[in-house]
Design a protein around this motif. Structure first.
Motif, PDB file in Angstrom:
ATOM      1  N   LEU A 214      56.152  42.908  39.892  1.00 31.43           N
ATOM      2  CA  LEU A 214      55.657  42.462  38.946  1.00 31.43           C
ATOM      3  C   LEU A 214      55.433  43.457  37.881  1.00 31.43           C
ATOM      4  N   LYS A 215      55.469  43.022  36.439  1.00 34.41           N
ATOM      5  CA  LYS A 215      55.411  44.003  35.233  1.00 34.41           C
ATOM      6  C   LYS A 215      54.092  44.636  35.179  1.00 34.41           C
ATOM      7  N   LYS A 216      54.239  45.803  34.376  1.00 31.96           N
ATOM      8  CA  LYS A 216      52.740  46.745  34.234  1.00 31.96           C
ATOM      9  C   LYS A 216      51.611  45.866  33.839  1.00 31.96           C
ATOM     10  N   ASN A 217      51.694  44.691  32.896  1.00 31.22           N
ATOM     11  CA  ASN A 217      50.714  44.015  32.303  1.00 31.22           C
ATOM     12  C   ASN A 217      50.192  42.979  33.389  1.00 31.22           C
ATOM     13  N   GLU A 218      51.273  42.583  34.092  1.00 31.82           N
ATOM     14  CA  GLU A 218      50.620  41.640  35.259  1.00 31.82           C
ATOM     15  C   GLU A 218      49.629  42.199  36.129  1.00 31.82           C
ATOM     16  N   LEU A 219      50.199  43.573  36.587  1.00 26.23           N
ATOM     17  CA  LEU A 219      49.234  44.315  37.722  1.00 26.23           C
ATOM     18  C   LEU A 219      47.924  44.596  37.015  1.00 26.23           C
ATOM     19  N   GLU A 220      47.891  44.961  35.703  1.00 27.64           N
ATOM     20  CA  GLU A 220      46.713  45.359  35.027  1.00 27.64           C
ATOM     21  C   GLU A 220      45.983  43.895  34.804  1.00 27.64           C
ATOM     22  N   GLY A 221      46.381  42.759  34.831  1.00 27.93           N
ATOM     23  CA  GLY A 221      45.748  41.623  34.649  1.00 27.93           C
ATOM     24  C   GLY A 221      45.021  41.387  36.129  1.00 27.93           C
ATOM     25  N   ILE A 222      45.514  41.674  36.934  1.00 26.87           N
ATOM     26  CA  ILE A 222      45.305  41.508  38.487  1.00 26.87           C
ATOM     27  C   ILE A 222      43.880  42.508  38.683  1.00 26.87           C
ATOM     28  N   ILE A 223      43.990  43.797  37.960  1.00 30.09           N
ATOM     29  CA  ILE A 223      42.888  44.574  38.133  1.00 30.09           C
ATOM     30  C   ILE A 223      41.718  44.251  37.240  1.00 30.09           C
ATOM     31  N   LYS A 224      42.126  43.744  36.044  1.00 28.27           N
ATOM     32  CA  LYS A 224      40.925  43.300  34.983  1.00 28.27           C
ATOM     33  C   LYS A 224      39.982  42.008  35.470  1.00 28.27           C
ATOM     34  N   SER A 225      40.837  41.411  36.210  1.00 29.42           N
ATOM     35  CA  SER A 225      40.158  40.087  36.726  1.00 29.42           C
ATOM     36  C   SER A 225      39.284  40.528  38.032  1.00 29.42           C
ATOM     37  N   PHE A 226      38.945  41.674  38.414  1.00 32.33           N
ATOM     38  CA  PHE A 226      38.347  41.966  39.437  1.00 32.33           C
ATOM     39  C   PHE A 226      37.101  42.638  39.404  1.00 32.33           C
ATOM     40  N   ASP A 227      35.784  42.321  39.899  1.00 37.00           N
ATOM     41  CA  ASP A 227      34.583  42.924  39.697  1.00 37.00           C
ATOM     42  C   ASP A 227      34.136  43.400  41.115  1.00 37.00           C
ATOM     43  N   ASN A 228      34.105  44.576  41.181  1.00 35.80           N
ATOM     44  CA  ASN A 228      33.707  45.189  42.730  1.00 35.80           C
ATOM     45  C   ASN A 228      32.424  44.555  43.311  1.00 35.80           C
ATOM     46  N   LYS A 229      31.633  45.020  42.155  1.00 38.07           N
ATOM     47  CA  LYS A 229      30.014  44.480  42.660  1.00 38.07           C
ATOM     48  C   LYS A 229      29.855  43.003  43.088  1.00 38.07           C
TER      49      LYS A 229
END
Ligand code: PTJ
Length: 251
Positions: A214-229
């Motif tokens: 995956l491209k950098k921005n795609e990996l960043e997208g996975i991270i951004k959509s995550f809320d740990n709490k």
């Protein structure tokens, strides 16, 4: 003892044996057995399976590791006893460094764990010659400049809350694997994987292999959509609903 494969709790019993052997070999401590027992109890509540919430966290953890400049996997006695081969494989695939970091630190045990990891092909195991200290009073603060001290993303399985907080205070991305969603570590980390380490490490490895194209921005997208709490709240709800269901069925 030879455990028959047909035993309904085969994997759990085998895992206990592995840890007991780890204690005999001087990799893990007797207190590590107690920590494992606590983990087992939570695993029982989860149904001894990876939940969909753990899977999400494993995917996010893989994305962070792939994007990291200096990813490090911290290894303690329990981790070295339960999944040394898988840790080495993951470190290779994620291009991460491995550093031994112990709560009940003794130089002898650090060396034994490093040797065990080398047996499974680890090339550069850090932690035997600490040259830096993170802000903690106990020996867990000992670290290396090459590894934990300068890491940007750190995987700290079966961790204690103090160090998770100290690492977060250093602006690192802290990923933990902890079967107890209520522990201080679970509540402190950026990414909490509520799963047994014996399942979580192979799952992260699978995601790393899958996501590395995956491209950098795609990996960043996975991270951004995550809320740990939120993910932790869902996990606690999952346990509570499962218990409610189990209390209504008879065996
Ligand atoms: O080898 P050392 O000296 O570094 O000591 C390692 C232990 C694990 C003994 C030490 O770090 C410790 O005392 O840890 P805690 O504070 O008991 O935290 C361990 C956490 O890991 C607890 O929340 C357990 O529920 C959880 N846990 C135990 N076994 C597993 C687990 N989580 C995932 N997979 C497991 N197999």
């Amino acid at each position: 003892m030879k455990i028959p494969k047909s035993h309904p709790r085969y994997v759990s019993l085998l895992t206990r044996e592995k840890l007991a052997k780890g204690v005999k070999k001087g990799l893990a401590t007797e207190i590590g057995l107690i920590a494992h027992g606590r983990g087992e109890a939570f695993d029982y509540l989860l149904g001894e399976k990876t939940t969909k919430f753990a899977r999400i966290a494993e995917k996010v953890a893989s994305s962070y590791l792939l994007l990291a400049k200096n990813p490090v996997i911290s290894v303690n006695g329990n981790v070295a006893s339960l999944c040394p081969k898988e840790i080495v494989e993951l470190a290779k695939e994620a291009k991460a460094k491995i550093e031994v970091n112990l709560f009940y630190r003794s130089e002898e045990r650090v060396k034994k764990i490093a040797d065990e990891l080398r047996k499974f092909g680890a090339e550069n195991v850090l932690g035997e010659k600490p040259d830096a200290k993170i802000n903690l009073e106990h020996k867990r603060g000992l670290s290396t400049k090459e590894g934990i001290f300068t890491s940007d993303v750190i995987l700290v399985p079966l961790e204690d809350g103090d160090r998770a907080l100290a690492l977060r205070n250093m602006n690192k991305v802290v990923i933990t694997i902890d079967l107890n969603p209520l522990s201080r570590t679970s509540q402190t980390a950026n990414v909490t994987i509520v799963d047994n380490i014996i399942r979580a490490i192979p799952n992260i490895l699978k995601y790393i292999k899958k996501l590395k194209s995956l491209k950098k921005n795609e990996l960043e997208g996975i991270i951004k959509s995550f809320d740990n709490k939120k993910n932790l709240t869902e996990t606690i709800k999952f346990i509570s609903e499962r218990l409610e269901f189990l209390s209504s069925v008879s065996y």
